[in-house]
Design an enzyme around this catalytic site. Structure first.
Site, PDB file in Angstrom:
ATOM      1  CG  ASP A  45      -1.886   1.116   1.291  1.00 25.23           C
ATOM      2  OD1 ASP A  45      -1.679   2.133   0.609  1.00 25.23           O
ATOM      3  OD2 ASP A  45      -2.884   0.996   2.028  1.00 25.23           O
ATOM      4  CD  GLU A 137      -1.041   0.745   9.746  1.00 26.28           C
ATOM      5  OE1 GLU A 137      -2.044   0.857  10.504  1.00 26.28           O
ATOM      6  OE2 GLU A 137      -0.934  -0.144   8.891  1.00 26.28           O
ATOM      7  CD  GLU A 146      -7.470  -5.288  13.040  1.00 25.43           C
ATOM      8  OE1 GLU A 146      -7.506  -6.361  12.400  1.00 25.43           O
ATOM      9  OE2 GLU A 146      -6.539  -4.470  12.925  1.00 25.43           O
ATOM     10  CG  HIS A 291      -4.256  -1.911   3.840  1.00 23.07           C
ATOM     11  ND1 HIS A 291      -3.486  -0.790   4.101  1.00 23.07           N
ATOM     12  CD2 HIS A 291      -4.509  -2.470   5.056  1.00 23.07           C
ATOM     13  CE1 HIS A 291      -3.294  -0.684   5.402  1.00 23.07           C
ATOM     14  NE2 HIS A 291      -3.896  -1.693   6.010  1.00 23.07           N
TER      15      HIS A 291
END
Length: 347
Positions: A45, A137, A146, A291
């Site tokens: 990406d 990240e 998440e 992504h």
């Protein structure tokens, strides 16, 4: 109480009952990052990886001779960027077994004295010292899926020196209405008639199946039906874990088309506010494919609008009570002709 064997030692440890599902959820989460393919997708990406590269390399004041924590380092690509930018030492923390591969890459580049690989959850490991910068990240689908930001907050509060830098420093979420007649035709009107058989009675169930959960897909720029509305800003220096449990956000957009609105789309950007330069990583449809793609919330029925009509309402974004890595979302929508509230789950 229950017992759970710790596979990393010969001890048998005792846990409170509610700890067991949390540990299983964490194991499932980290196991999902054990395969190389997900790291290939992220590194490929270019918008994502290029933004981190530019943010780190154009801010030498923040990295030269500094101690850095790369949280959730994966294959350690960001750790290498930090060393390239002059970092004195990088503590690369990774809980999944991909850490074993990262260690091999670090050693094959003879950087094991500069990049210290620490395998484990940040909540369960000890760093040798406090750090000048935290690089991570942490963003998931719709930014918060998440819930890795919780770990970033923990690391910030425990390991970041006073006046230290957060990379990224800020995150923003946006919403727009979109028009996608092709999706409605392909997945709903498809059921009207098949091989001369009237299947239209199944359409309500088709809508239920198609629209009950958010879709993570790339939204073509030409499908946007308004200018973006920023409905949430997160300051990575001050956000707390308690605040992450629920966000209640208002939005209001003016349509720039006349036609059918099929739903709302959300995306995010993050901002690296370096001492020398500012870099923005945007996942907007106008930026190109990432992504993360975009999160689409389809309406049960299209809303017909004319140019300048207003759509407004509220997002309530909550951590799932059983598994905080999942999201429960309540979306309300109001227009001249419609007023409804829908519940969505990102699982």
């Amino acid at each position: 109480y229950g017992v759970m064997e710790d596979k990393t030692s010969n001890d048998v440890q005792t846990y409170y009952p509610d700890e067991v599902p949390r540990r299983l959820q964490n194991k499932q989460y980290f196991d999902s990052y054990a395969h190389l393919s997900i790291h290939e997708e992220m590194i490929r990406d270019q918008i994502r990886t290029g933004a981190y590269y530019n943010a780190i390399h154009t801010n030498p004041s923040d990295f030269k001779d500094k101690v850095v924590l790369d949280l959730g380092c994966g294959t350690a690509i960001l750790s290498f960027f930090c060393v390239q930018a002059g970092a004195k030492k990088v503590y690369a923390v990774e809980a999944s077994t991909i850490a074993d591969q990262a260690r091999i890459v670090i050693e094959s580049n003879s950087l094991q004295e500069k990049i210290i690989l620490i395998k484990g959850r940040i909540e369960e490991v000890t760093l040798p010292e406090k750090v000048d910068v935290i690089v991570s990240e942490w963003m998931g689908y719709m930014l918060l899926y998440e819930c890795m930001l919780d770990s970033v907050i923990y690391a910030r509060d425990k390991w970041l020196k006073p006046g230290g830098k957060m990379y990224p420093a800020e995150a923003n979420m946006f919403v727009i209405p979109f028009c996608d007649d092709n999706f409605f035709e392909a997945h709903i009107n498809f059921w009207k008639s098949l091989y001369g058989i009237n299947y239209s009675s199944i359409i309500p169930f088709a809508k239920q199946c198609a629209f009950s959960d958010p879709h993570v897909e790339f939204l073509l720029p030409q499908l946007q039906a308004s200018f973006p509305f920023k409905f949430l800003t997160i300051n990575c220096y001050s956000i707390t874990s308690e605040q992450l449990k629920e966000f209640c956000c208002q939005y209001k957009v003016n349509c720039i088309i006349s036609g059918n609105i099929h739903g709302l789309a959300s995306w995010f950007d993050v901002v690296f506010r370096g001492t020398d330069n500012v870099t923005t990583l945007s996942t907007s449809p106008d930026t190109g494919y990432t992504h993360w793609r975009h999160t689409l919330f389809f309406f049960p029925e299209p809303i017909t609008v004319v140019q300048d009509d207003v759509l407004e309402g509220q997002f309530i974004i909550q951590q799932n009570k059983s598994n905080k890595r999942l999201l429960d979302i309540v979306l309300s929508v109001s227009s001249k002709s419609h007023n409804f509230t829908r519940n969505y789950s990102m699982k």
